[in-house]
Design a protein around this motif. Structure first.
Motif, PDB file in Angstrom:
ATOM      1  N   ASP A 217      38.238 -99.527  71.124  1.00 58.47           N
ATOM      2  CA  ASP A 217      37.682-100.639  72.043  1.00 58.47           C
ATOM      3  C   ASP A 217      36.508 -99.947  72.741  1.00 58.47           C
ATOM      4  OD1 ASP A 217      39.605-102.136  70.970  1.00 58.47           O
ATOM      5  OD2 ASP A 217      40.849-101.883  72.549  1.00 58.47           O
ATOM      6  N   SER A 220      33.540 -99.546  70.644  1.00 55.14           N
ATOM      7  CA  SER A 220      32.874-100.715  70.262  1.00 55.14           C
ATOM      8  C   SER A 220      32.104-101.313  71.395  1.00 55.14           C
ATOM      9  CB  SER A 220      34.021-101.943  69.939  1.00 55.14           C
ATOM     10  OG  SER A 220      34.801-101.486  68.631  1.00 55.14           O
ATOM     11  N   VAL A 224      29.094 -99.764  68.629  1.00 57.75           N
ATOM     12  CA  VAL A 224      29.055 -99.078  67.232  1.00 57.75           C
ATOM     13  C   VAL A 224      30.471 -99.891  66.722  1.00 57.75           C
ATOM     14  CG1 VAL A 224      27.894 -96.814  67.869  1.00 57.75           C
ATOM     15  CG2 VAL A 224      30.546 -97.176  68.015  1.00 57.75           C
ATOM     16  N   GLU A 225      30.727 -99.991  65.257  1.00 53.88           N
ATOM     17  CA  GLU A 225      31.736-100.464  64.689  1.00 53.88           C
ATOM     18  C   GLU A 225      32.692 -99.320  64.535  1.00 53.88           C
ATOM     19  OE1 GLU A 225      33.254-102.727  60.404  1.00 53.88           O
ATOM     20  OE2 GLU A 225      31.109-102.220  60.905  1.00 53.88           O
ATOM     21  N   GLN A 227      36.947 -98.532  63.804  1.00 53.17           N
ATOM     22  CA  GLN A 227      38.058 -99.304  62.945  1.00 53.17           C
ATOM     23  C   GLN A 227      39.240 -98.133  63.141  1.00 53.17           C
ATOM     24  OE1 GLN A 227      37.698-100.181  58.973  1.00 53.17           O
ATOM     25  NE2 GLN A 227      36.405-101.880  59.325  1.00 53.17           N
ATOM     26  N   ASP A 244      31.599 -97.008  62.032  1.00 57.87           N
ATOM     27  CA  ASP A 244      30.712 -97.238  60.929  1.00 57.87           C
ATOM     28  C   ASP A 244      31.237 -96.992  59.543  1.00 57.87           C
ATOM     29  OD1 ASP A 244      28.430 -98.474  59.784  1.00 57.87           O
ATOM     30  OD2 ASP A 244      27.263 -96.790  59.946  1.00 57.87           O
ATOM     31  N   SER A 263      26.948 -94.206  55.658  1.00 54.93           N
ATOM     32  CA  SER A 263      27.396 -94.676  56.925  1.00 54.93           C
ATOM     33  C   SER A 263      26.132 -94.295  57.767  1.00 54.93           C
ATOM     34  CB  SER A 263      28.466 -93.928  57.335  1.00 54.93           C
ATOM     35  OG  SER A 263      28.596 -93.824  58.940  1.00 54.93           O
TER      36      SER A 263
END
Length: 1021
Positions: A217, A220, A224-225, A227, A244, A263
């Motif tokens: 979190d 983000s 940036v992304e 996961q 990313d 990426s």
């Protein structure tokens, strides 16, 4: 008997210095007995201060000097990275003990054969210096009340420990966080820190614990992304965060899958050269305070920990380069990290013997007020500074001082107010000083009498006492015998007062009227008089107040005024020098023997090649080389060049061109001049400190026609794309109120948005006219409505006024009444004052409302005082900035900081009013020159409104905001999109009846006020 009663011979100050004065490295780049022959031009100045000389006032206008030696290989932190003491040149940017940038103003030649010592601190840092180097230390002889002192290395030798105990006597404060500008970084600092801590060295994967998934979190939030993945092969509670993510596609037989999608994050890592080579890039080490702190938080969230009691933060890693970068980051933030190497060892894990590799552990103390983490579970462990011991965790103890092999050493001078700069990999504060105080020593020993020494402020007077008077007494045996030690009972030796047989030396600040009139004095030493306030507490000029205390002594009094000059027309030392006989030091030409004054205009060199510098004789045009200066100075003499208004006043002026061989060279002066080109502030510093001359402020009004022709294509009433927030300046006239609205961005780049004229005086019902339409309302009602109006932004957002500054020069009671109703959150009453005050162009607020009993009301109207001359000079400087060419703009070049943009709809009359004044030099009734802004045209309301709008931006904090605030404002004006993803066009709002829409951008968000903290003593818990 007659020989015994005969009085001692009357010495001059230079003779006294030759006999008794001992210089430490703090007072000279060549410590040891005073030698007037090294600087022969000082002999006449000192002798004019002698009791036998007829002069009553001695004026000395001068440049800068040099200071104290460290080993030439000592690492010095600079704004660009690391340098060594031997590689520093004048103009390099260092840091003072508060982390503020300061500049090197002088360097000494490299000295060899000196006694050198290695000073080791408790964090392992070691500095090599000579025995005369001075350190600002805390003396813990009395552990309950440590004393701040400035001591030489030689003085601390064999006194490191307190008696036979294990406690260390001396400590040095850690520096404050280094103040550096925000950097345009490729990867957000927190994101890079997380990857450097526990990321894969070859890809965009980061290993974390399942409980720390909140890191995704935070990543983000940095844009940036990220996961969170739980791989099948994981062991225990290990999880992966992918930044990313890369999508691997099926090989289609034509294009390999590995390059169909890459990426971006991995590409950025490769551009920073950290992929497979983990280290902290140099740009991140010299980023702003906030950016460096975010980088540390990223490293600590992924690879750091905190002890259960919250006392110690730890960072562990096997990469020595990454550990070294982490230590440098922490030291630049004011922390005191220590490093420990944990050797490899064997350990049983799950019943299996394994070999654990060695690693480095960095540990330090931090507090909750500036957390080192973003993770909630780690922040929760941090303790408050109220429960810590910052006096221990923010100081370095000196653990040993040992003689070492003599090495080449060098000293420098910096322009920090305290003369401190940071040295060593540990960012340790150390000292730098000016020349000695022979006259004061002469008085204390040879002509005892009351002496008043005045510094610009009381705080500087305290530093003057600690850093110059105390060493003067300690280093000179004949003075040490006459002034009792401060620790002796009833010694009369305090911080601001030194008693001696037959007299007393009192030190005070020019900002204290009580200190200036506290005693009568025969001798006055007025130091750095250009920094004195113009009026001290409403009682008049501080120089006049000080000299009034010496009139009792009649013809026996003597005043020494000394300073580096500042601005032409405002410089006190220039004024005093022009009223004297204006003596200059004439030296002979080595070729033709013509006596002449050295001037900068006769210093010639090939452009770009300072090594070719030579001085050209004004008579024979012969080339004078640097090595000729020694003989020239020895044959020089002071000659008056004017007739003094007072025959008892003598004045001396000398520049750094006369510096002896081995000090500031002509080659270095040429380099400084070339480096300052195109930088007004650097040119001013060069003229003041190197040439010892005043700086001429450029007050000529810019050409209004040129400004009118350079107007840009956007309609008035629209905020262009670069504007981030709005301020307004209101000028109250007898029959109208005029308001200018300006938009601002980073670097004080500004755009003229609108100009509103409200016809009618403060007590009439007028008709308001502007580009936004017409409204019928009362004057103050119209102005109140303006506070709620919004202007469309090019992105489609709407901006309201963040601040409106209104002049109180006309109808002040009416302005206060309106401001009181409108509230101080948005309205700022201001009062313009004359004079330049660059350190603090705005003062306040002061509270103007009082009760019947005379007590000021803090909820009433607030008044801010604005030095309008400063902001007018700044505005004219910004208006002269050149616009980038079309080719440069096409190549994404930026406008220079401070550039002023004018819209196509701006009328010619408004442009004329913007440049309706010029800065001129006028004579006062006493014949002294001063700078004054005078009108070129009758109407100047647009310029006044611009000044008030600029003052509103200053009060709002635009000069002091961090990059985070600017980013927040930029996000507020981010382009809005309609259904087809096209930006919503901005059009001026001209509806008279519709309620103005609320602002959607340009809102200054305030931090919530911190609650009151209650401290409970431990014995009450």
């Amino acid at each position: 008997m007659g020989a015994m009663l005969r009085p001692p011979p009357q010495l001059t100050v230079s003779e006294w210095a030759e006999r008794h004065r001992i210089l430490g490295s703090r007072a000279s780049s060549e410590p040891g007995p005073w030698r007037t022959g090294r600087t022969p031009y000082l002999r006449a100045i000192m002798d004019a201060l002698s009791a036998v000389h007829a002069a009553r006032r001695v004026v000395f206008m001068k440049g800068a000097q040099v200071g104290a030696p460290l080993a030439v290989d000592t690492p010095i932190p600079t704004a660009e990275g690391w340098a060594t003491m031997g590689a520093l040149i004048v103009g390099d940017t260092l840091f003072d003990e508060h982390g503020r940038p300061c500049r090197v103003t002088g360097v000494s030649p490299i000295m060899i054969g000196r006694d050198c010592y290695a000073i080791t601190f408790d964090d392992g840092e070691c500095i090599i210096c000579d025995g005369e180097h001075r350190w600002p230390v805390w003396d813990f002889t009395n552990t309950e009340q440590p004393v701040a002192r400035v001591l030489r290395t030689r003085d601390m030798l064999h006194r490191v420990r307190i008696g036979s105990s294990k406690r260390y006597r001396y400590a040095i404060d850690c520096c404050q966080p280094a103040e550096l500008p925000d950097q345009d970084l490729l990867i957000p600092p927190y994101v890079l820190g997380v990857w450097l801590g526990d990321g894969s060295a070859s890809m965009n994967h980061i290993s974390v614990d399942e409980d720390d998934a909140e890191i995704a979190d935070h990543l983000s939030a940095c844009g940036v992304e990220a996961q969170v993945r739980l791989p099948r092969w994981r062991k225990g509670r290990c999880a992966n965060i992918v930044i990313d993510p890369t999508f691997r596609l099926v090989d289609d037989g034509v294009t390999p899958a590995r390059i169909q999608h890459r990426s971006r994050f991995t590409t950025w890592l490769r551009m920073l050269d950290v992929l497979g080579n983990k280290h902290i890039p140099a740009a991140y080490l010299r980023a702003s305070h906030v950016q460096r702190l975010e980088l540390v938080r990223g490293l600590m969230d992924s690879d750091g920990s905190i002890t259960p009691d919250g006392k110690r933060c730890e960072f562990s890693n096997t990469d020595p380069g990454l550990v070294e970068g982490m230590v440098e980051l922490l030291r630049s933030l004011g922390c005191k990290p220590s490093v420990q190497f944990v050797a490899s060892r064997r350990k049983a894990i799950n019943g299996i013997e394994r070999t654990l590799l060695g690693y480095w552990r960095v540990y330090w103390t931090a507090y909750r007020e500036e957390p080192m983490f973003r993770l909630g579970r780690k922040i929760a462990r941090m303790r408050s500074i109220e429960h810590g011991r910052p006096f221990k965790s923010r100081r370095r103890r000196i653990v040993s001082i040992a003689p070492t092999e003599s090495v080449p050493v060098r000293c420098i001078e910096v322009d920090s107010p305290s003369h401190l700069y940071l040295c060593g990999r540990g960012w340790i504060p150390t000292h730098n000083t000016e020349s000695g105080n022979n006259w004061l020593g002469y008085i204390l020993h040879h002509v005892p009498a009351p002496v008043l020494a005045v510094q610009p402020t009381v705080e500087l007077a305290k530093r003057f006492s600690r850093q110059r008077i105390d060493p003067l007494i300690e280093e000179t045996p004949v003075l040490r015998e006459r002034v009792a030690p401060a620790r002796a009972r009833d010694s009369g030796n305090t911080l601001l007062s030194k008693e001696f047989p037959g007299g007393i030396l009192v030190m005070t600040g020019a900002n204290s009227a009580v200190g200036l009139r506290s005693m009568t004095a025969r001798f006055l030493f007025l130091d750095e008089i250009d920094a004195y306030p113009g009026d001290v507490e409403g009682e008049g000029d501080p120089i006049a107040l000080a000299e009034a205390r010496a009139r009792t002594f009649g013809w026996r009094r003597k005043t020494f005024l000394v300073s580096t000059p500042t601005i032409t027309g405002l410089s006190r030392i220039e004024r005093e020098y022009l009223a004297s006989d204006q003596r200059r030091f004439f030296v002979p030409c080595p070729h033709c023997g013509t006596m002449q004054v050295l001037t900068f205009e006769r210093l010639r060199w090939e452009k770009g090649n300072p090594r070719s510098v030579a001085y050209r004789c004004e008579a024979c045009d012969g080339a004078v080389e640097e090595h000729h200066k020694t003989a020239m100075l020895a044959g020089g003499e002071w000659r008056p060049t004017a007739v003094a208004e007072d025959p008892h006043t003598v004045g001396f002026h000398i520049s750094s061109l006369y510096s002896p061989v081995g000090w500031l060279s002509w080659e270095q002066i040429a380099r400084d001049w070339e480096a300052a080109q195109g930088k007004p502030e650097d040119l001013k510093t060069f003229r003041n400190t190197v040439l010892g001359e005043t700086w001429q402020e450029s007050g000529d009004a810019p050409d209004w026609q040129r400004l009118y022709e350079r107007r840009e294509d956007w309609p008035i009433g629209i905020v262009p794309a670069g504007g981030l927030f709005l301020t307004a300046g209101a000028d109250v006239q007898r029959d109208r109120i005029e308001v200018s609205i300006w938009a601002w961005s980073r670097g004080l780049e500004s755009w003229f948005v609108d100009h509103v004229v409200i016809d009618g005086g403060p007590d009439r019902a007028p008709i308001e006219q502007s580009s936004m339409g017409s409204r019928h309302a009362g004057t103050w009602a119209s102005l109140t409505a303006l506070l709620g109006r919004t202007w469309p932004h090019a992105s489609g957002a709407r901006l309201g006024l963040a601040k409106l500054a209104i002049d109180t020069g006309y109808e002040a009671p009416a302005v206060y009444a309106w401001a009181r109703r409108a509230g101080h959150a948005q309205v700022v009453p201001v009062k313009g004052v004359d004079g330049f005050n660059r350190a603090a162009p705005i003062a306040g607020p002061s509270y103007v409302d009082v009760t019947e009993g005379g007590r000021k009301l803090r909820r009433g109207a607030r008044l801010w005082t604005v030095a309008v001359a400063t902001f007018k000079s700044e505005t004219y400087r910004f208006l002269r900035l050149s616009r980038p060419t079309d080719e440069e703009l096409t190549a994404s070049a930026l406008y220079p900081a401070g550039y002023v943009h004018l819209p196509r709809g701006m009328e010619a009359e408004w442009v004329k009013q913007l440049v309706a004044e010029q800065l001129v030099s006028v004579r006062t009734r006493r014949g002294f020159a001063r700078l004054e802004w005078q009108k070129l045209r009758e109407r100047n309301e647009v310029l006044d409104c611009r000044v008030y709008a600029r003052a509103a931006a200053w009060i709002a904090g635009a000069d002091r905001w961090t990059e985070a605030t600017w980013r927040d404002l930029a996000r507020q004006v981010a382009p809005e999109t309609s259904g087809d993803d096209a930006p919503v066009p901005a059009t001026p709002e001209r509806s008279d009846d519709a309620e103005p829409p609320p602002p959607s951008a340009g809102v200054l968000r305030r931090r919530p006020p911190r609650g009151r903290r209650v401290f409970t003593p431990s014995y009450l818990r």
